[in-house]
Design an enzyme around this catalytic site. Structure first.
Site, PDB file in Angstrom:
ATOM      1  N   ASP A  52      22.053   9.362  41.967  1.00 55.18           N
ATOM      2  CA  ASP A  52      22.049   9.743  43.522  1.00 55.18           C
ATOM      3  C   ASP A  52      22.172   8.651  44.341  1.00 55.18           C
ATOM      4  O   ASP A  52      22.804   7.270  43.989  1.00 55.18           O
ATOM      5  CB  ASP A  52      20.456  10.029  43.656  1.00 55.18           C
ATOM      6  CG  ASP A  52      20.305  11.072  44.955  1.00 55.18           C
ATOM      7  OD1 ASP A  52      21.266  11.234  45.783  1.00 55.18           O
ATOM      8  OD2 ASP A  52      19.120  11.461  44.806  1.00 55.18           O
ATOM      9  N   GLU A  77      26.995   6.861  47.763  1.00 51.94           N
ATOM     10  CA  GLU A  77      28.005   6.709  48.763  1.00 51.94           C
ATOM     11  C   GLU A  77      28.182   5.069  48.804  1.00 51.94           C
ATOM     12  O   GLU A  77      29.599   4.800  49.166  1.00 51.94           O
ATOM     13  CB  GLU A  77      27.529   7.359  50.128  1.00 51.94           C
ATOM     14  CG  GLU A  77      27.375   8.711  50.065  1.00 51.94           C
ATOM     15  CD  GLU A  77      26.108   9.405  49.387  1.00 51.94           C
ATOM     16  OE1 GLU A  77      26.050  10.438  48.669  1.00 51.94           O
ATOM     17  OE2 GLU A  77      25.141   8.393  49.445  1.00 51.94           O
ATOM     18  N   ASP A 128      22.687  16.747  50.902  1.00 54.39           N
ATOM     19  CA  ASP A 128      21.455  17.223  51.245  1.00 54.39           C
ATOM     20  C   ASP A 128      21.600  17.998  52.396  1.00 54.39           C
ATOM     21  O   ASP A 128      21.546  17.629  53.569  1.00 54.39           O
ATOM     22  CB  ASP A 128      20.653  16.067  51.561  1.00 54.39           C
ATOM     23  CG  ASP A 128      20.041  15.021  50.224  1.00 54.39           C
ATOM     24  OD1 ASP A 128      20.335  15.572  49.376  1.00 54.39           O
ATOM     25  OD2 ASP A 128      19.684  14.039  50.410  1.00 54.39           O
TER      26      ASP A 128
END
Length: 660
Positions: free
Chosen positions: A371, A374, A441
């Site tokens: 997770d 980025e 998300d």
């Protein structure tokens, strides 16, 4: 004007402030690089080029042609580039503007000893673009779009597009920038980079171009059969016992699941990659029990490191963390100020994997949820980031590539054969590290569902065969709301025909506790229930049916994911991939799921019928009625809540019984 040199295997062009190099990079591929000084041999994430035989010819008037298989590049004595196929059709052409004396290639100084780069191309009115990774921008054809080149939550930049003019364009640059697919021209921009670098891929079809692109960037490993079923997840199971009880309930109800997820903040502190023993007292026993039920465990990993972590000081001293060029090193806030480990630093990658291996892998965990890939920082001031490989403006887009590589390399070294990790962002070549890309998300509504259909198809055209979305969306969703239940059912039907079939979401939970472990100091609460039986009896019966359909299709899905690992052919793909002669460049809400099944999602509230276009050249069978239709027509089909319209190509390997 400039100086043109024809060498054995390349063309070089020099003028004031620029050295340009044009050469073959594998069969049917031409690479273009330009720099203020000598061009560099940095390939970033590309694989080495295969050997090929290119031909170079001089032209009357001082120009030259490099011919490589089904593609050729012509350069004039002034330095202008044009790309053609073997029949002489112009595929792609640089845009030089004589009226305003604007060059197609711009190289000018930017900070840190690097260069601001622009590449302008001619726009063609009938051209359409697809790919560029994933982003919920609600666009299918990218013509007319301006897209930032960066990594953010819900946005993965993979700077590769396929064009309806039958070529592929790969912007080989991890720098922050943008691309403008304008009606007056196409422009690629890197704000701060060492050189201009792009590749053009030729071929007779978009499918051939896609396969050639995957040869350059790598294939996904073989997708294991066990992972083709449903993955169960929510934000978040708070304790070991809660997670186990959900898996047991699926077992009692005889609903098969492939995977269940242990989400974030199961650890004591960010930057301490291990289970919190207070809430997860015996993870080895948990894994053994799941194995006995035939269920794998996916464990969330965050790359964040809190200054209060037991590992922070060692990582800081040894330059294992992303640093700020100026000011404090805090990059985000989540239960306190956090920074991130720097996966571009090999020592940092080995350190983090060493902790993960000791605390997870060695007790039986084999699958990881990577997770925050980025990484997610606030604000996104890329110029203030310092990575092992350079300033953030130059290299930020590489973060998810190296994050995935660190884990893949560690798992391979440990002897693991089947590697399946979930990740929220990707770059050129990420697919070769066994990652399932998910779309981040996103919102929990019909508008978001419509966008996800397009997002999945763009990801497929970007070389990502393993893709998934949070079924039902991530942010919100009231399991007791009839309106949301309808949205969830429609999303679940779509999810059953995605490469990876995965539940997840942060469902509304009115009156949820505000004390640990449910709220973790008030910062990271747990959402409401998100299991099949959470949505009422009507929904439950429909959802069970689609789990069974997915079970029926698993051998078919496995077979065609194997094909993706062999030649790059995506399982989920737009109609123009299989039916190029029809040029259906605007149809996003019908797609092929392998060669034998066309999926037609319903993505509007209250919709109980929809129109479907049936491509020419095949006889199509309505899976619900068994009725046969000839191709080349548009029909209206019923779509009651319990049904997603599905059409089989007659003569294929799927039968109507498998879809009922």
């Amino acid at each position: 004007m400039g100086v043109l040199k024809l060498l054995t295997d390349k063309i070089r062009f020099s003028r004031e402030g620029e050295v340009l190099q044009v050469e073959a990079y594998g069969e049917h591929v031409i690479r273009v690089r330009a720099a203020v000084g000598e061009v560099q041999d940095e390939n970033w994430t590309l694989l080495p080029a295969e050997a090929c035989r290119a031909e170079i010819f001089s032209l009357d008037g001082g120009g030259a042609i490099l011919k490589n298989g089904k593609l050729q590049a012509e350069i004039t004595k002034a330095g202008k580039l044009t790309f053609r196929n073997n029949s002489g059709k112009v595929l792609l052409e640089e845009h030089w503007t004589a009226e305003r004396d604007l060059d197609a290639r711009v190289l000018r100084h930017s900070p840190y000893g690097l260069t601001h780069i622009e590449q302008r191309m001619v726009a063609f009115a009938d051209e359409h673009f697809y790919g560029m990774g994933q982003e919920a921008h609600d666009l299918f054809d990218l013509k007319g779009a301006t897209l930032d080149l960066c990594q953010q939550n819900t946005k993965s930049t993979i700077p590769f597009v396929v064009s309806s003019r039958c070529y592929g364009f790969l912007w080989n640059n991890p720098a922050i920038g943008r691309v403008e697919f304008g009606t007056s021209g196409t422009r690629w921009v890197a704000e701060s980079a060492a050189q201009l670098d792009y590749l053009v891929i030729g071929g007779d079809s978009i499918a051939e171009i896609e396969r050639r692109y995957c040869m350059l960037t790598g294939y996904a490993p073989e997708f294991p059969m066990w992972a083709t079923g449903m993955w169960q997840s929510k934000l978040r199971y708070e304790t070991q016992e809660e997670l186990l009880e959900v898996a047991r309930e699926y077992k009692r109800r005889e609903i098969p699941i492939s995977m269940i997820v242990c989400d974030y903040f199961h650890w004591p502190q960010q930057g301490e990659w291990k289970f919190d023993k207070e809430y997860w007292p015996d993870p080895e026993a948990m894994i053994r029990e799941l194995d006995e039920m035939g269920v794998k465990l996916l464990v969330s990993i965050w790359p964040t490191v809190d200054p209060r972590s037991e590992n922070f000081e060692e990582m800081r001293i040894n330059n294992m963390l992303i640093r700020s060029e100026w000011g404090p090193g805090t990059l985000t806030f989540c239960r306190g100020p956090e920074t991130y480990y720097d996966p571009m630093n090999p020592e940092a990658g080995e350190f983090v994997w060493g902790k993960v291996k000791q605390n997870y892998y060695d007790i039986g965990v084999r699958n990881f949820w990577l997770d925050e890939a980025e990484p997610e920082i606030a604000p996104y001031d890329y110029e203030n980031l310092r990575y092992w490989l350079g300033n953030g403006m130059q290299v930020s887009s590489l973060y998810p590539f190296y994050y995935a590589k660190n884990f893949y390399d560690g798992q391979k070294a440990a002897g693991q054969k089947e590697i399946v990790n979930l990740i929220r962002s990707a770059f050129i070549g990420s697919q070769r590290f066994g990652v399932v890309l998910w779309s981040g998300d996103i919102m929990a509504d019909f508008d978001s569902l419509r966008r996800q259909i397009k997002t999945g198809l763009h990801a497929a055209m970007s070389g990502i065969p393993w893709w998934t979305t949070d079924i039902g969306g991530f942010h919100g969703g009231d399991v007791n709301s009839p309106e949301y239940r309808e949205c969830f059912i429609r999303w679940f039907q779509f999810g059953a025909f995605c490469p990876v079939f995965r539940m997840h979401g942060f469902r509304n939970r009115p009156g949820r506790p505000t004390t640990p472990p449910y709220c973790l100091d008030g910062f990271c609460p747990s959402g409401g229930p998100n299991e099949l039986w959470s949505y009422g009896e009507e929904a439950y019966e429909i959802l069970k049916k689609y789990v069974q359909i997915r079970e029926n299709l698993r051998p078919y899905i496995f077979k065609h994911l194997q094909k993706a690992s062999q030649d790059g052919t995506p399982l989920m793909r737009p109609l123009f991939y299989d039916f190029p002669e029809e040029k259906n460049y605007g149809i996003f809400d019908e797609y092929m799921f392998g060669p034998d099944l066309m999926v037609c999602p319903v993505y509007e509230a209250g919709c109980r019928e929809r129109s479907v276009y049936l491509p020419m050249g095949s006889v199509w069978i309505d899976a619900a009625s068994g009725r046969e239709y000839g191709g080349g027509s548009t029909i209206s089909v019923e779509a009651p809540l319990a049904r997603i319209p599905l059409f089989l190509r007659k003569g294929g390997t799927i039968t109507e019984d498998m879809l009922r």
